[in-house]
Design a protein around this motif. Structure first.
Motif, short mmCIF file in Angstrom:
data_model
loop_
_atom_site.label_atom_id
_atom_site.label_comp_id
_atom_site.label_asym_id
_atom_site.label_seq_id
_atom_site.Cartn_x
_atom_site.Cartn_y
_atom_site.Cartn_z
N VAL A 118 0.84 -1.20 0.00
CA VAL A 118 0.00 0.00 0.00
C VAL A 118 0.88 1.25 0.00
O VAL A 118 0.63 2.21 -0.74
CB VAL A 118 -0.96 -0.02 1.21
N PHE A 119 1.95 1.23 0.79
CA PHE A 119 2.83 2.40 0.84
C PHE A 119 3.46 2.67 -0.53
O PHE A 119 3.40 3.78 -1.04
CB PHE A 119 3.93 2.22 1.89
N THR A 120 4.07 1.63 -1.14
CA THR A 120 4.77 1.87 -2.41
C THR A 120 3.78 2.21 -3.54
O THR A 120 4.10 3.02 -4.41
CB THR A 120 5.64 0.66 -2.82
N THR A 121 2.60 1.62 -3.48
CA THR A 121 1.59 1.95 -4.50
C THR A 121 1.16 3.40 -4.38
O THR A 121 1.04 4.12 -5.38
CB THR A 121 0.37 1.01 -4.34
N SER A 142 4.00 5.67 -5.66
CA SER A 142 4.15 5.72 -7.12
C SER A 142 2.96 6.36 -7.81
O SER A 142 3.12 7.05 -8.81
CB SER A 142 4.30 4.30 -7.69
N HIS A 143 1.76 6.09 -7.29
CA HIS A 143 0.55 6.46 -8.05
C HIS A 143 -0.32 7.49 -7.35
O HIS A 143 -1.29 7.95 -7.93
CB HIS A 143 -0.29 5.21 -8.34
N GLY A 144 0.00 7.82 -6.08
CA GLY A 144 -0.87 8.67 -5.30
C GLY A 144 -0.91 10.10 -5.79
O GLY A 144 -0.09 10.48 -6.61
N ILE A 149 -6.57 2.21 -4.44
CA ILE A 149 -5.48 1.44 -3.82
C ILE A 149 -5.83 -0.05 -3.87
O ILE A 149 -4.99 -0.89 -4.22
CB ILE A 149 -5.23 1.89 -2.36
N GLY A 150 -7.08 -0.37 -3.53
CA GLY A 150 -7.51 -1.77 -3.55
C GLY A 150 -7.40 -2.37 -4.94
O GLY A 150 -6.92 -3.49 -5.12
#
Lengths: 391, 391
Positions: free
Chosen positions: B20-23, B26-28, B35-36
């Motif tokens: 969740v952190f790396t996603t 990168s994409h936030g 996220i899900g």
């Protein structure tokens, strides 16, 4: 004759459920706590993943009487119910079709072989269909329906599309094999590269169990390689991976059937060895058995050909190890019959080619007969059935 | 001067939380639903993973006013709070140390370079310590503590042990770099192979975002390769991976500093090119800039040397593509300055070496200055801080 009861694949949509299934298949019977430990899933996530698999009857739970503690509750063990479904796995070589009937645990129940004299896709397909029919008849005796079939062939195979893009040994190009096989057998068909299929079996049941990063190098008619990285079989974004037979290791080397020169396969593949042994001995050598016999009788020219082949294989393994740094390399394939002739060259060349600590990789040999390759094909059918192909 | 507030790393123990952190990084900013979708986690799993990251202040949530729908509830967006912590990333080359100060989003706030004249570990370490001290002083201005430091060097680096096993360029063997750097800087230190560190940055923010299987090939003093397979950077079971510079592609080729002959690096590395251009032109050529100038001025001998280098690089890329079948290959490194001299040979040789559909791989170039490599080192420090190094 009454129809066997029909079992339908129940979708197991989550990666967690797929992971729980394959973990239980490889390591079971397991307690739920043990499943959680091995999959890194929380107890709640294990419960959630196990539920639909139990409901579908793929997993069953029971008390392990032997492990019953003297005090307290007995441990409930979860295992795959092998008898819940049957599968057929088929491996096609240049000379032979090997087919096995397995259960949901991928245990071989029946095996059948048939020689082929032509590699024409239509002929191979009808021989395959006849073999599958025999196995379907055997399956009736188990009272369980055959839920799917896996077909493994060498070369560039697009599993998702069900197409053999290019198989040099069979001389096939763009054969829509899944569709054709489905039409003649009536079964859901999964087609995959043969080494990749064998790698699935090796990961589930063989020397790859519990090893997150390993390479399976197959030596024989072709030189192939199946790869598991981060616990998953590598398929390649476009369907090609592990093609170490077509690493070019010598610009002055012999031409390869793929169009390049100096490929590993053009030096260490069966056909290359047979041809080269014929050239250096001046004898008429027509197959691997003859080449092998000459070398085993001590013919220095023939022995030299095997030594060069060993160096090429060692160099290919060195390339895999430098690129991926696996924990283990498993060498297998029908070429192991010649292993005493090139084992030393493989090991020495690998050791020299490996960079730094990559040389610490554990290199082992493991004979895997063609039934095991067919079992790998059945494993790919189980993957498709359960929906684990992406785990 | 008052001490900046201290931030302590809060353990984020689950793979889901790391993902969740790396996603989000990168994409936030992302909605929880997004996220899900991107992580394949259920809404409940996302909520559970986000909670400790929010509690630690690494993630923050807020309403996106611009995306506010005319009716209904506004979408809450989750993002990494860059200002929550600072990191230092250091890349050591043979001539220079490059250091950057980044925030938790790995955005570069300050960059510093210093030339080095000796590669002695002690001297490199004290130059590094001086540079880090400058950045720590800069960090005071942000009022946030520096929470960790990443150090990236070429060669066989054991990240878990914090040891540089063998760095041919620096001529280091078994240097316990993490321990030494920690002693002189007082920071938690992560050491990693430089190309692997750059690959982390490329996966988080560059041409690798959203690409589950890619290779980053770096051309320059060395020929390196970072690999991402199944969405994760490949580290190798023993710390070595991506060592395409030491693939031997020609048994008649020049000797390599690693002890083998015909390695890609012995043909296409900067030192090899400089030496060979000197040999074929008969001129005194002492560095890459001179070799490059001769070739750009049209000297046929010099151009030929670059053409051969391009073939060797193309062949190395072909090997990676045949073994792993990545979706994308990104070519970078300071050697891109010569790209016009060997682009054609790289592409042609790669296309000829790639087996079947592996040739469909997308090969692109991307200039990444040394600050970007240092940023990669900072990314490894963020991985260690958050506990994402295994995701």
């Amino acid at each position: 004759m009454h129809s066997p009861p029909r079992t339908e694949a129940v979708p197991v949509p989550t990666p967690a459920a797929s992971l729980v299934f394959t973990t239980t298949l490889s390591h079971g019977p397991l307690t739920r706590a043990e499943i959680g430990r091995r999959t890194d899933l929380s107890p709640a996530a294990v419960t959630k993943a196990v539920r639909p698999l139990m409901a579908a009857g793929y997993l069953v739970e029971g008390v392990d009487e032997e492990a019953r503690p003297s005090l307290g509750r007995p441990a409930n063990l979860v295992r795959v119910d092998g008898g819940r479904a049957l599968f057929i796995g088929v491996k096609v070589t240049g000379d032979e079709i090997i087919a096995v009937l397995t259960d949901l645990c991928c245990r071989i129940r029946v095996a059948r072989h048939v020689r082929i004299t032509t590699r024409d896709p239509g002929a191979v397909l009808s021989s395959t269909a006849a073999l599958v029919q025999e196995l379907l008849t055997e399956a009736d005796g188990f009272g369980v329906r055959v839920s799917g079939m896996g077909l493994a062939v060498s070369g560039d195979v697009d599993r998702a599309a069900g197409v053999v893009r290019y198989s040099p040994f069979l001389d096939w190009r763009d054969v829509p094999l899944a569709e054709l096989a489905q039409a003649v057998t009536g079964l859901p068909v999964t087609v995959d590269n043969d080494v990749r299929a064998l790698t699935v079996a090796e990961q589930w049941f063989g020397a790859g169990v519990g090893v997150p990063d390993f390479a399976l190098v197959t030596v024989g008619a072709g030189i192939g390689c199946g790869l598991v990285v981060h616990g998953r079989v590598v398929s390649g974004a476009h369907g090609v991976a592990g093609e170490i037979g077509h690493l070019s290791i010598d610009p002055q080397g012999p031409p390869c059937h793929c169009g390049n020169t100096g490929c590993v396969e053009a030096i260490a593949g069966d056909a290359a060895i047979v041809r080269r042994v014929g050239e250096v001995t001046g004898l008429s050598v027509t197959d691997s058995a003859q080449a092998l016999e000459l070398a085993h009788r001590g013919d220095p020219g023939a022995r030299e050909v095997y030594a060069r082949a060993g160096e090429a294989i060692g160099r290919a393994i060195g390339a895999v190890v430098n690129v991926l740094g696996p924990q283990r390399v498993i060498i297998s394939g029908e070429g192991l019959a010649a292993y005493d002739l090139f084992a030393e060259q493989i090991r020495d060349t690998f050791a020299a080619a490996a960079f730094g600590t990559a040389a610490q990789c554990d290199v082992m040999t493991r004979p895997l007969p063609f039934e095991e390759w067919a079992r790998g094909a059945a494993a790919t059918a189980i993957q498709s059935f359960i929906g684990t192909e992406h785990v």
